[in-house]
Design an enzyme around this catalytic site. Sequence first.
Site, mmCIF file in Angstrom:
data_model
loop_
_atom_site.group_PDB
_atom_site.id
_atom_site.type_symbol
_atom_site.label_atom_id
_atom_site.label_comp_id
_atom_site.label_asym_id
_atom_site.label_seq_id
_atom_site.Cartn_x
_atom_site.Cartn_y
_atom_site.Cartn_z
ATOM 1 N N ASN A 293 0.863 -1.183 0.000
ATOM 2 C CA ASN A 293 0.000 0.000 0.000
ATOM 3 C C ASN A 293 0.897 1.229 0.000
ATOM 4 O OD1 ASN A 293 -1.945 1.962 0.348
ATOM 5 N ND2 ASN A 293 -2.381 1.447 2.480
ATOM 6 N N LYS B 164 0.078 4.278 -0.245
ATOM 7 C CA LYS B 164 -0.557 5.431 0.393
ATOM 8 C C LYS B 164 -0.339 6.691 -0.453
ATOM 9 C CE LYS B 164 -0.286 3.149 4.841
ATOM 10 N NZ LYS B 164 -0.151 3.272 6.304
ATOM 11 N N HIS C 205 -9.791 0.983 5.145
ATOM 12 C CA HIS C 205 -8.477 1.140 5.779
ATOM 13 C C HIS C 205 -8.614 2.061 6.984
ATOM 14 C CE1 HIS C 205 -4.291 2.281 6.434
ATOM 15 N NE2 HIS C 205 -3.950 1.199 5.759
ATOM 16 N N GLU D 249 -6.965 4.428 8.099
ATOM 17 C CA GLU D 249 -6.752 5.856 7.854
ATOM 18 C C GLU D 249 -7.987 6.490 7.214
ATOM 19 O OE1 GLU D 249 -1.989 5.037 7.458
ATOM 20 O OE2 GLU D 249 -3.143 5.456 5.638
ATOM 21 N N GLU E 64 -5.605 -5.135 10.658
ATOM 22 C CA GLU E 64 -4.597 -4.098 10.881
ATOM 23 C C GLU E 64 -4.841 -3.444 12.240
ATOM 24 O OE1 GLU E 64 -4.924 -1.024 7.890
ATOM 25 O OE2 GLU E 64 -6.975 -0.624 8.478
ATOM 26 N N GLY F 298 2.298 2.417 11.025
ATOM 27 C CA GLY F 298 3.164 3.579 10.906
ATOM 28 C C GLY F 298 3.813 3.999 12.208
ATOM 29 N N SER G 284 2.959 -2.350 10.276
ATOM 30 C CA SER G 284 4.427 -2.258 10.352
ATOM 31 C C SER G 284 5.113 -3.584 10.010
ATOM 32 C CB SER G 284 4.868 -1.763 11.740
ATOM 33 O OG SER G 284 4.415 -0.447 11.966
#
Length: 248
Positions: A9, A11, A94, A96, A166, A172, A211
């Site tokens: 991904n 991003k 996701h 985010e 996730e 991150g 991560s």
Amino acid sequence: MRQPLIMGNWKMNGSREEGLQLAKALADGLGNVTQEVAVCVPFVYLSDVRGALAGSTIALGAQNVADQAAGAYTGEVSASMLVDCGCKYALVGHSERRSYYGDTNQSVASRFCQALKQNLIPVLCVGETLDEREQDRTFQVVDEQLDAVIEAAGIEAFEKAVIAYEPVWAIGTGKTASDEQAQEVHHYIRQRIAEKNQAIAEKVQILYGGSVKPDNAKGLFAMPDIDGGLVGGASLDAKGFLQICHSV
């Protein structure tokens, strides 16, 4: 045996030239691998990266998909448009998108359904925040996220979908769930699916995202219910991502 899947991904990173260089390096360096590999690319570079991946086995994915088929939805990108650009996969839900842009369990379910209608494989992202884990609510949160999609699309939809666990606290941050922590939730997800359809539960790919790096991938992927990874930052480095791909 489930086919492993390693998905990068990207991003909101990179320029057109950087994306082309990365895609070419992956296509040239992957070699003969048995697992599936895909990259989720910013919308504006999908067509360019598609060209750079031509002739390779690497699939193309999008980082989101609209919850509507077409119409006056400025700024959105429909599932049919993604298919036109050569996408096989699309991320939905996701963390985010949920955290920063207001995606709810219901809107994620709508995105999931739109992807399926165009034979685009949705990758349903589920997972808990640090506060939710510390409150011992991990399974409750995952249940709510899964149930919204099952109610909208039916359990049979997971024959043509992927799930990515996730833990939000590990995205991150440099923190990673231990192999055992990740396996515990993956096993729980598979059992929840099995309660409704055992055959689908045995076949559905469940990826770990949080991560993932070359030095922890092998241990994670050795767990019985972890079928690969949704790789963020490490997917921007061709050498590191290829190492992860070869860790299965």
